[in-house]
Design an enzyme around this catalytic site. Structure first.
Site, PDB file in Angstrom:
ATOM      1  N   ASP A   1       0.834  -1.212   0.000  1.00  0.00           N
ATOM      2  CA  ASP A   1       0.000   0.000   0.000  1.00  0.00           C
ATOM      3  C   ASP A   1       0.871   1.265   0.000  1.00  0.00           C
ATOM      4  O   ASP A   1       0.575   2.229   0.716  1.00  0.00           O
ATOM      5  CB  ASP A   1      -0.945   0.018   1.204  1.00  0.00           C
ATOM      6  CG  ASP A   1      -1.958  -1.119   1.159  1.00  0.00           C
ATOM      7  OD1 ASP A   1      -1.858  -1.962   0.255  1.00  0.00           O
ATOM      8  OD2 ASP A   1      -2.841  -1.159   2.022  1.00  0.00           O
TER       9      ASP A   1
ATOM     10  N   ASP B   1      -0.312  -4.353  -3.857  1.00  0.00           N
ATOM     11  CA  ASP B   1      -1.300  -3.268  -3.957  1.00  0.00           C
ATOM     12  C   ASP B   1      -0.627  -1.909  -3.741  1.00  0.00           C
ATOM     13  O   ASP B   1      -1.124  -1.068  -2.993  1.00  0.00           O
ATOM     14  CB  ASP B   1      -2.416  -3.455  -2.925  1.00  0.00           C
ATOM     15  CG  ASP B   1      -3.083  -4.817  -3.044  1.00  0.00           C
ATOM     16  OD1 ASP B   1      -3.101  -5.375  -4.154  1.00  0.00           O
ATOM     17  OD2 ASP B   1      -3.585  -5.328  -2.024  1.00  0.00           O
TER      18      ASP B   1
END
Length: 358
Positions: free
Chosen positions: A199, A220
């Site tokens: 992230d 991600d």
């Protein structure tokens, strides 16, 4: 009488002209334009030593070794008055700034500017992760793990590195560690480096433009619910085994959001998905990108939610490289034709004509 009347008319006209000029000057100097331009990303480095104060020239100099207006980036942000109407440029001298930074919504029109052509020399870094405890004793969560959080409207940055130094392995619990979180209604990032693992970039809400940026991570590492255009960026995987580049969250087809990657290069290590469906209507499009062989042949993941295969919009258009081979892609992903890709190919996708002057 005729002469006096003529003179009086000229005086009235002159006063009216002065008033018009004054209004124009006052308007020009009284507020920043509601747009981001190249000028907002420039600082005359040769003149910095002659600047007297940030109030006078609207440039705040950050130098951790002294000699500037502040030794910390947060200290410089704090100097900007609330509800400011002028563009304020925060020039960050080379150095490693170990701090968490927050740019609030109450301070629009702020620029972060590093030394020209030295993106890696001014580094803002911290090491919070989502499972860490905050001041209230509760876990920070992904949102508050951010090294730098930006809520400021018309924010822009160039030649700066945003880093979260937490080393996360794929599948690790509570290892989300955001380097940059963006909640700005409008923001632009040009030639910045965003470095992390899981992230890395929380492109959370708003409309954003990333141009010639380098974004590094494992899992991600570009995620959020924003509407953003990534143009000519380098997306670099540092995954050891598996990972994913993007995870977009979108709950309804009516939401005008999504991630569009145009002319980007994808390099690095591991076997990574192009995208994962964080929300039911997740929308991610890659156009004219060059993909290395690190792309998982299936390309896309529904996040173990089979129902999302019918609603997620995952598409590719005219991409090249070993990773662009679509023979083994999941059948529910799309290969766009030009007409389908056209809305996502340029700054019109992010309504750039309204807030960008580049």
């Amino acid at each position: 009488m005729l002469m006096m009347g003529l003179l009086s008319s000229r005086v009235v006209f002159f006063l009216f002209l002065v008033f018009v000029i004054w209004v124009q000057v006052d308007f020009a100097e009284g507020s920043a334009g509601n747009y981001i331009s190249w000028e907002d990303l420039r600082v005359n480095e040769q003149m910095l030593s002659f600047e007297k104060s940030h109030n006078e020239v609207r440039i705040i100099v950050v130098n951790q070794n002294g000699g500037g207006h502040s030794k910390t980036v947060q200290g410089a942000v704090d100097m900007v008055p609330n509800n400011n109407k002028h563009r304020v440029k925060i020039y960050i001298y080379p150095g490693i700034y170990r701090e968490k930074v927050y740019v609030p919504a109450s301070k629009p029109y702020i620029s972060f500017v590093g030394k020209r052509n030295q993106t890696a020399s001014a580094v803002i870094t911290w090491n919070s992760k989502s499972s860490d405890k905050g001041a209230n004793g509760q876990a920070l969560g992904t949102y508050d793990s951010a090294t730098v959080g930006v809520d400021s409207d018309y924010f822009c940055a160039t030649e700066v590195t945003f880093e979260n130094s937490v080393i996360a392995s794929a599948g690790g619990k509570g290892m989300q560690a955001v380097a940059l979180r963006v909640n700005s209604p409008r923001a632009m990032f040009y030639r910045v480096r965003i470095k992390g693992a899981q992230d890395t970039l929380l492109d959370n809400t708003g409309t954003h433009y990333f141009l010639k940026c380098r974004i590094i991570g494992k899992v991600d590492f570009i995620c959020g619910s924003a509407k953003s255009l990534y143009e000519n960026c380098r997306l670099q995987s540092v995954a050891e085994n598996y990972g994913a580049i993007a995870a977009h969250h979108r709950n309804s087809p009516k939401e005008e959001t999504g991630f569009s990657f145009v002319g980007c290069s994808i390099r690095g290590t591991g076997s990574v998905y192009l995208g994962r469906a964080w929300g039911n209507y997740s929308r991610i499009i890659y156009s004219k990108c060059n993909m290395d062989g690190i792309i998982n042949p299936e390309g896309w993941s529904e996040w173990n939610r089979p129902d999302r295969k019918k609603t997620a919009v995952f598409a590719e258009y005219e991409c090249k490289g070993k990773g662009a081979d679509r023979r083994y892609r999941v059948p529910w992903s799309k290969s766009f034709c030009y007409e389908e890709a056209r809305p996502f190919l340029d700054k019109s996708f992010i309504d750039g004509e309204q807030w960008l002057r580049l």
